[in-house]
Design a protein around this motif. Structure first.
Motif, PDB file in Angstrom:
ATOM      1  N   ARG A 443       0.834  -1.210   0.000  1.00 53.51           N
ATOM      2  CA  ARG A 443       0.000   0.000   0.000  1.00 53.51           C
ATOM      3  C   ARG A 443       0.864   1.252   0.000  1.00 53.51           C
ATOM      4  NH1 ARG A 443      -3.394  -2.928   4.697  1.00 53.51           N
ATOM      5  NH2 ARG A 443      -4.728  -4.220   3.350  1.00 53.51           N
ATOM      6  N   ARG A 444       1.891   1.256   0.818  1.00 50.78           N
ATOM      7  CA  ARG A 444       2.759   2.438   0.864  1.00 50.78           C
ATOM      8  C   ARG A 444       3.546   2.593  -0.429  1.00 50.78           C
ATOM      9  NH1 ARG A 444       3.056   5.346   5.346  1.00 50.78           N
ATOM     10  NH2 ARG A 444       2.095   4.522   7.240  1.00 50.78           N
ATOM     11  N   ASP A 445       3.948   1.483  -1.046  1.00 47.13           N
ATOM     12  CA  ASP A 445       4.627   1.573  -2.336  1.00 47.13           C
ATOM     13  C   ASP A 445       3.714   2.237  -3.363  1.00 47.13           C
ATOM     14  OD1 ASP A 445       6.868   0.376  -1.341  1.00 47.13           O
ATOM     15  OD2 ASP A 445       6.481  -1.596  -2.216  1.00 47.13           O
ATOM     16  N   LEU A 446       2.464   1.783  -3.427  1.00 48.99           N
ATOM     17  CA  LEU A 446       1.532   2.331  -4.412  1.00 48.99           C
ATOM     18  C   LEU A 446       1.266   3.806  -4.153  1.00 48.99           C
ATOM     19  CD1 LEU A 446      -0.615   1.984  -6.670  1.00 48.99           C
ATOM     20  CD2 LEU A 446      -2.237   1.439  -4.847  1.00 48.99           C
ATOM     21  N   LEU A 447       0.886   4.141  -2.927  1.00 49.04           N
ATOM     22  CA  LEU A 447       0.544   5.534  -2.625  1.00 49.04           C
ATOM     23  C   LEU A 447       1.766   6.434  -2.732  1.00 49.04           C
ATOM     24  CD1 LEU A 447      -1.850   4.980   0.407  1.00 49.04           C
ATOM     25  CD2 LEU A 447      -2.450   5.363  -1.985  1.00 49.04           C
ATOM     26  N   GLY A 448       2.937   5.917  -2.314  1.00 48.80           N
ATOM     27  CA  GLY A 448       4.145   6.715  -2.426  1.00 48.80           C
ATOM     28  C   GLY A 448       4.490   7.030  -3.874  1.00 48.80           C
ATOM     29  N   GLU A 449       4.281   6.053  -4.765  1.00 46.32           N
ATOM     30  CA  GLU A 449       4.564   6.301  -6.182  1.00 46.32           C
ATOM     31  C   GLU A 449       3.549   7.259  -6.780  1.00 46.32           C
ATOM     32  OE1 GLU A 449       7.060   6.318  -9.136  1.00 46.32           O
ATOM     33  OE2 GLU A 449       7.381   5.140  -7.301  1.00 46.32           O
ATOM     34  N   LEU A 450       2.288   7.136  -6.391  1.00 47.25           N
ATOM     35  CA  LEU A 450       1.292   8.117  -6.840  1.00 47.25           C
ATOM     36  C   LEU A 450       1.653   9.513  -6.350  1.00 47.25           C
ATOM     37  CD1 LEU A 450      -2.067   6.198  -6.274  1.00 47.25           C
ATOM     38  CD2 LEU A 450      -1.002   6.764  -8.462  1.00 47.25           C
ATOM     39  N   GLY A 451       2.283   9.594  -5.171  1.00 51.86           N
ATOM     40  CA  GLY A 451       2.677  10.887  -4.634  1.00 51.86           C
ATOM     41  C   GLY A 451       3.805  11.547  -5.390  1.00 51.86           C
ATOM     42  N   THR A 452       4.548  10.780  -6.197  1.00 50.57           N
ATOM     43  CA  THR A 452       5.622  11.390  -6.993  1.00 50.57           C
ATOM     44  C   THR A 452       5.087  12.090  -8.241  1.00 50.57           C
ATOM     45  OG1 THR A 452       6.022   9.354  -8.251  1.00 50.57           O
ATOM     46  CG2 THR A 452       7.241   9.639  -6.178  1.00 50.57           C
ATOM     47  N   ALA A 453       3.832  11.815  -8.592  1.00 48.87           N
ATOM     48  CA  ALA A 453       3.235  12.491  -9.760  1.00 48.87           C
ATOM     49  C   ALA A 453       2.772  13.885  -9.366  1.00 48.87           C
ATOM     50  CB  ALA A 453       2.067  11.670 -10.301  1.00 48.87           C
ATOM     51  N   GLU A 454       2.533  14.702 -10.361  1.00 51.70           N
ATOM     52  CA  GLU A 454       2.011  16.039 -10.111  1.00 51.70           C
ATOM     53  C   GLU A 454       0.625  15.941  -9.482  1.00 51.70           C
ATOM     54  OE1 GLU A 454       3.455  19.006 -10.471  1.00 51.70           O
ATOM     55  OE2 GLU A 454       5.306  17.947 -10.986  1.00 51.70           O
ATOM     56  N   PRO A 455       0.245  16.887  -8.627  1.00 49.88           N
ATOM     57  CA  PRO A 455      -1.094  16.845  -8.024  1.00 49.88           C
ATOM     58  C   PRO A 455      -2.186  16.751  -9.088  1.00 49.88           C
ATOM     59  CG  PRO A 455       0.250  18.486  -6.917  1.00 49.88           C
ATOM     60  CD  PRO A 455       1.051  18.018  -8.102  1.00 49.88           C
ATOM     61  N   GLY A 456      -3.085  15.785  -8.890  1.00 48.70           N
ATOM     62  CA  GLY A 456      -4.192  15.596  -9.817  1.00 48.70           C
ATOM     63  C   GLY A 456      -3.897  14.660 -10.964  1.00 48.70           C
ATOM     64  N   PHE A 457      -2.638  14.219 -11.134  1.00 45.86           N
ATOM     65  CA  PHE A 457      -2.291  13.369 -12.276  1.00 45.86           C
ATOM     66  C   PHE A 457      -2.644  11.918 -11.950  1.00 45.86           C
ATOM     67  CE2 PHE A 457       0.439  10.770 -14.944  1.00 45.86           C
ATOM     68  CZ  PHE A 457       0.303  11.397 -16.176  1.00 45.86           C
ATOM     69  N   ALA A 458      -3.381  11.277 -12.842  1.00 51.97           N
ATOM     70  CA  ALA A 458      -3.785   9.877 -12.680  1.00 51.97           C
ATOM     71  C   ALA A 458      -3.033   9.025 -13.691  1.00 51.97           C
ATOM     72  CB  ALA A 458      -5.289   9.733 -12.878  1.00 51.97           C
TER      73      ALA A 458
END
Length: 823
Positions: A443-458
């Protein structure tokens, strides 16, 4: 040479000295001892398992930091480039290759094909080496980099290279090594045949000459080239055959005779590391990527993502509260395996107005947060805990943060509910089959990697998978991929993501800053309302979440008919009677609705409340077996004459009293079914009103909240102070005080008391050996302040506190050579 802490000789001094004593080779422990307090604190924050519990001294820390399991754990957290850098240091810095031990930084850069960066601060190699040093996976030794010794076993084929030639040669029979030495280096002055051939292969020019001798044979060269980039092993029959340059009759024989391939088993030939490096022209990897692949996906407004996630977070809170309120009245049964049955799961999904998969997630999260537990009955039931009552009084953002934090730390995967295990058994919700120890990290791997993207980027799923594969290459497996997929769907259902992007309130949560997360979420959560819209069809509409007091009162006097963007409550005869049974009067109910309704109360609702109130309590039930008492004889006459009540066995005792064969509870329930409204009566004639019993389970042991006991930085700094003090006690130069081994009983304790009392009078620090309450032998440097009654009161530098020591547990005493500076 080994860097294992147990073989390290401690230098004299206070334990804070950096370089080893003159003439002594540096060791991993001496390097670790020379690190600054800030660097040690960084190490303990990055590898918190090293401080659980805090080691006795720095030698113990070095031993723990180089243990197999500890290094395996940290290897899983390295990205692909940092892992390639580490494998380069392991491959080139192996102490079995040649002297001097270790590898220069420039050689690592060359082996990776990296050019020097114009700005050292932006150099990816420099950052990777700093990371590895900070994690204590490599350490500098006289200008060269060395890997910790255990990496030789954990990475046996770094960069898909074979072991050093010296290792393969040492496993050969003495005769085979001698034949190779005689053929390849007859004039060598090395001490053994193994050293002769190993020294030969450590010279790239001589290895190139040997390869050139077989290059005319295309089959031999193709075989070398096929093994150059790994794997370095090949299968062949008779790998340990006796071959010389004169008797070689095949391409394989030619390679064996020149030590370009060496046997590592009865049917296995291995390419020595030195030969592989030459065949690769000095490069260790075909492709080196210093950064993860770029994201591909969809851009969304950051505010829209956060609002959508906040809306889902509110849905989670409402669903959990509705379910636990329902289970406080009608609990779900506990299965034999401790789980929840399929029927109860379906009922929970209907209560929460969601599908069964999402309902399973919400139930598991509530349990992980300590809001749900089993009671202590033989046939157990799932009930809200006392912690739930405190939880529902908190602000919405704090309630959600507790659930989100519990999910992040839980090792249970709710999406596995209903699947079958290897034995064909169905995995039940809240049962033992949903545990996956790797789930929190996924879970932390996934959310941490999403956190490296620009805000709002999916990001697209494929792009996210590629990034995760680069970020954590050693974790990639079908099981990990399944856990990541489950984490993605669960995060969306819980309100951590919206539109496939990370919500802004989750970024500070991942960093442990709950206050910042609460502030962001509170701005997006719907404001609780203190009003409803009462309508003419005996319903009330709540256009948003209600303040807790109003929500409880409305739930008492009305039933929830539907949920969604707005909640619809319906007033019925049963719901109004429920409020009256709880002690509310007709005027109380009417006044509450008038106070909180933005619309006038319809006449129909007033009539309903007054009609139920007029009939409520006219009959009073007691125990005869039971009886009915009423101040209106005509009503009792009506009841006795009612044929529907014949099963109650009513007998009129007086104009205002009727007895019954039924129990009071059965009598009250039956009369309510017949449309009457009795209330229970006590022995003194007073009415017994009250809300239905609210049952609670004992609180479960929930995980400590983030930050409890101090921040990670504070805990790491405290651990470093304890390590320094313990290391000082272990390495300080001391003069042992002789203690009598033989003599009258108590003579040894008397001698110890005298030494400690003298130290207390003179204000000197002393070293003591001490047996703690767990029976462990520990070293302490203490400053005694008093000795009395068989106990010594002293300042213990290891604990940074005053402590009482039992004198009979002191096993040795020594005077310190000198006081450290600054004291």
């Amino acid at each position: 040479m080994t860097d294992n802490a147990q073989s390290d000789e401690h230098e004299p001094g206070t334990g804070h000295s950096g370089p080893p004593a003159p003439g002594r080779p540096p060791t991993f422990t001496s390097w670790l001892r020379g690190r600054s307090d800030a660097e040690l604190a960084h190490l303990l924050r990055a590898r918190p398992d090293l401080a659980r519990p805090v080691p006795a001294d720095l030698a113990a820390l070095a031993s723990r930091a180089t243990s197999r399991n500890a290094v395996l754990r940290i290897l899983e957290r390295l990205d692909r480039f940092t892992l390639q850098v580490l494998e380069s240091v392991v491959a080139l810095g192996d102490d079995r290759l040649s002297e001097p031990v270790g590898v220069p930084t420039a050689d690592v850069a060359g082996a990776l094909g990296l050019a020097p960066a114009p700005d050292p601060a932006e150099d990816p190699l420099t950052r990777a080496l700093d990371t590895l040093r900070g994690l204590a996976l490599i350490w500098p030794d006289r200008g060269r980099l060395r890997p910790v010794q255990v990496l030789r076993d954990l990475l046996p084929h770094p960069a898909q290279l074979g072991p050093p030639a010296r290792v393969l040669l040492a496993a050969l029979p003495p005769g085979a090594a001698k034949r190779l030495a005689d053929d390849l280096a007859p004039d060598s002055t090395a001490s053994t045949p193994v050293e002769t051939v190993a020294t030969l292969l450590s010279d790239p020019d001589r290895v190139a000459a040997l390869v050139g001798q077989v290059s005319d044979g295309p089959q031999a060269r193709r075989l070398l080239d096929s093994m150059a980039w790994g794997p370095p092993n090949g299968t062949v029959s008779g790998a340990r055959r006796e071959v010389t340059l004169a008797t070689a009759s095949s391409p394989v024989d030619a390679l064996i005779a020149r030590a370009l391939l060496l046997p590592s088993g009865e049917d296995t030939l291995t390419l020595p590391r030195e030969v592989g490096l030459l065949l690769r022209s000095g490069l260790l990897f075909r492709e080196v990527t210093t950064a993860p692949p770029p994201f591909a996906g969809t851009e969304n407004p950051a505010g829209a993502v956060t609002r959508e996630a906040a809306g889902q977070a509110f849905t989670v809170l409402r669903a959990v509260e509705e379910l636990l309120e329902q289970w406080s009245q009608e609990p779900a049964a506990v299965l034999r395996n401790g789980g929840l049955g399929v029927r109860d799961l379906r009922r929970a999904a209907r209560v929460m107005d969601t599908d069964e998969t999402t309902a399973a997630l919400f139930v598991e999260v509530a349990h992980a947060a300590g809001l749900l537990a089993t009671d202590d009955r033989v046939e157990g039931e799932w009930l809200p805990t006392r912690e739930y009552d405190l939880w529902r009084e908190r602000p919405p953002e704090r309630r959600w943060l507790l659930l989100a934090s519990a999910w992040l730390e839980s090792d249970r995967v709710a999406t596995l509910t209903g699947s079958r295990d290897s034995g064909g058994r169905v995995r039940n919700l809240l049962g033992p089959g949903l545990v996956r120890p790797a789930a929190p990290q996924a879970r932390r791997d996934l959310l941490g990697e999403l956190g490296t993207a620009e805000p709002g980027f999916a990001p697209l799923p494929e792009s996210l998978s590629e990034r995760l594969a680069w970020r954590r290459p050693r974790r990639q497996s079908p099981v990990h991929a399944e856990l990541v997929r489950a984490a993605g769907s669960e995060a969306a259902s819980l309100g951590l993501t919206g539109r496939g992007a990370l919500a802004e309130h989750v970024r500070p949560l991942l960093e442990g800053d709950e206050d910042a997360a609460a502030r962001i979420l509170a701005e997006e959560m719907p404001e609780p309302l203190d009003y409803v819209l009462v309508q003419g069809d005996l319903t009330a509409v709540a256009p948003g979440p209600l303040v807790p007091g109003l929500a409880r009162e409305l739930a008492l006097v009305a039933d929830v008919e539907s949920t969604g963007g707005a909640t619809v409550y319906r007033f019925t005869e049963e719901s109004v009677r429920r409020a009256l049974d709880a002690g509310r009067g007709v005027e109380d109910v009417t006044a509450m609705l008038e106070r909180h309704s933005r619309t006038p109360l319809p006449q129909a609702l007033r009539y309903l409340v007054s009609d139920v109130g007029r009939r409520h309590g006219r009959l009073r039930a007691g125990t005869a077996s039971s009886y009915l008492r009423c101040d209106e004889p005509a009503l009792l006459e009506e009841l006795v004459s009612d044929r529907r009540a014949e099963d109650l066995g009513l007998l009129r005792l007086a104009p205002t009293v009727v007895a019954s064969r039924s129990t009071r509870s059965a009598l009250v329930e039956r009369l309510r079914q017949l449309g009457y409204h009795p209330v229970p009566e006590g022995g003194d004639g007073s009415m017994r009103l009250g809300r239905p019993e609210v049952r609670r389970a004992d609180s479960v042991d929930a995980s400590p909240a983030p930050g409890e006991g101090g921040s990670p930085q504070e805990l790491a700094e405290a651990a470093v102070r304890a390590l320094r003090a313990g290391d000082e006690a272990a390495t300080a130069v001391r003069r042992p005080v002789p203690l009598p081994e033989d003599g009258p009983a108590g003579s040894r304790s008397t001698a110890v008391l005298e030494v400690l009392a003298r130290a207390a009078r003179e204000g000197h620090r002393v070293w003591i050996g001490y047996t703690d309450t767990d029976g462990r032998q520990v070293s302490r440097i203490v400053e005694p302040s008093g000795v009395d009654g068989g106990f010594m009161t002293a300042y213990d530098a290891t604990r940074a506190a005053v402590h009482r020591f039992a004198v009979h547990r002191v096993t040795a005493v020594a005077e310190l050579e000198q006081e450290p500076e600054g004291r």
